[in-house]
Design an enzyme around this catalytic site. Sequence first.
Site, short mmCIF file in Angstrom:
data_model
loop_
_atom_site.label_atom_id
_atom_site.label_comp_id
_atom_site.label_asym_id
_atom_site.label_seq_id
_atom_site.Cartn_x
_atom_site.Cartn_y
_atom_site.Cartn_z
CG ASP A 219 -2.04 1.01 1.16
OD1 ASP A 219 -2.46 1.35 0.04
OD2 ASP A 219 -2.50 1.47 2.22
CG ASN A 224 1.06 4.08 4.09
OD1 ASN A 224 0.70 4.60 5.14
ND2 ASN A 224 0.35 3.15 3.49
CG ASP A 241 -0.08 1.40 7.56
OD1 ASP A 241 -0.16 0.26 8.07
OD2 ASP A 241 -1.07 2.05 7.19
#
Length: 348
Positions: A219, A224, A241
């Site tokens: 992701d 992030n 993350d």
Amino acid sequence: MTSPPIAAQEHPYSALTPDVVQDALGSVGLWGDGRMAALNSFENRVYQMHLETPVGDVEQVVLKFYRPGRWSDAQIAEEHSFSEELVAAEIPAVPPLRLQGDTLHHFGGFAFSVSPRRGGRRPELENFEVLEWIGRFLARIHTVGAAQPFIVRPHLDAATFGHEPRDWLMEHQAVASEVRTAWAAALEEALALIEAHPVLRPGTPADPEGIQLIRLHGDCHPGNILWTPEGQPGAGPHFVDLDDARTGPAVQDLWMLLSGERRQQMQQLGALVDGYEQFRPFDRRELALIEPLRTLRLIHYSAWVARRWEDPAFPINFPWFGTRDYWQGQVDMLVEQIEEMQGEPLMA
């Protein structure tokens, strides 16, 4: 229809009071000084806390309470192990602290981890030097990711991000009735184009074309990546993350950093790949996967929001979700993606 047909009910996160958060930290031998702030996170609940007594050079920590029922302990453990491997390879990730011999803990019915707080700002992706820098680190992440496989974390393919979300949405009648037929038809056409790529086809044990599947961040959007400006300690990107870490093609961690018109995206992609190839070869055949992966994310996103509608944070932050206009917009975007998938892929 003004909202998805999902019944509202008290969500487990309603039990996650400030006292519970403080007590959870205490359960692993750390104590906050009373200063606590909720950080922006929809999937999990994340809190920043100041420690009463620093642990080494760590004065502030981030507690992450995993959404109940999403990941098993074994899947979370693989995420944590991956982040520790990255740090061992001197890659600027932020792994959870190992407290009382473990990185995953339980309190009050929640699984949680504690990580050191790392500051930073959103990277300036219009700067090609920044993109090249990020590309270098992504290559190093993927070198670690390719060293061994995930065992229990899922693959990114048409099954997990296409068929399963579609089936859930249809079973729960979450798609506005006025456009349900059009949405289903566009989705089936899109899935056929996605599954033309063996690497994304469900149930294919290996891609006969030889595109490698590796452990990914999964992701890697700009939110992030925390950027520390040059001239400051730890300059460059920090990757945070890994909650969506999974197995898939390397290009999954590149395409979400692209934006704008086609020419602009090709320039951005060129800078990323230039940096990437300083440390690891990039298989140009993966460029044909960018639009199929973008389409899978579009499908998955709708089911992601609908499934979490009982979480009070979602109706507040996604008030437009579930309306006829929303679903008509999804139909229009699927039609656009069908055209994109039939066109020439981006080049780097």
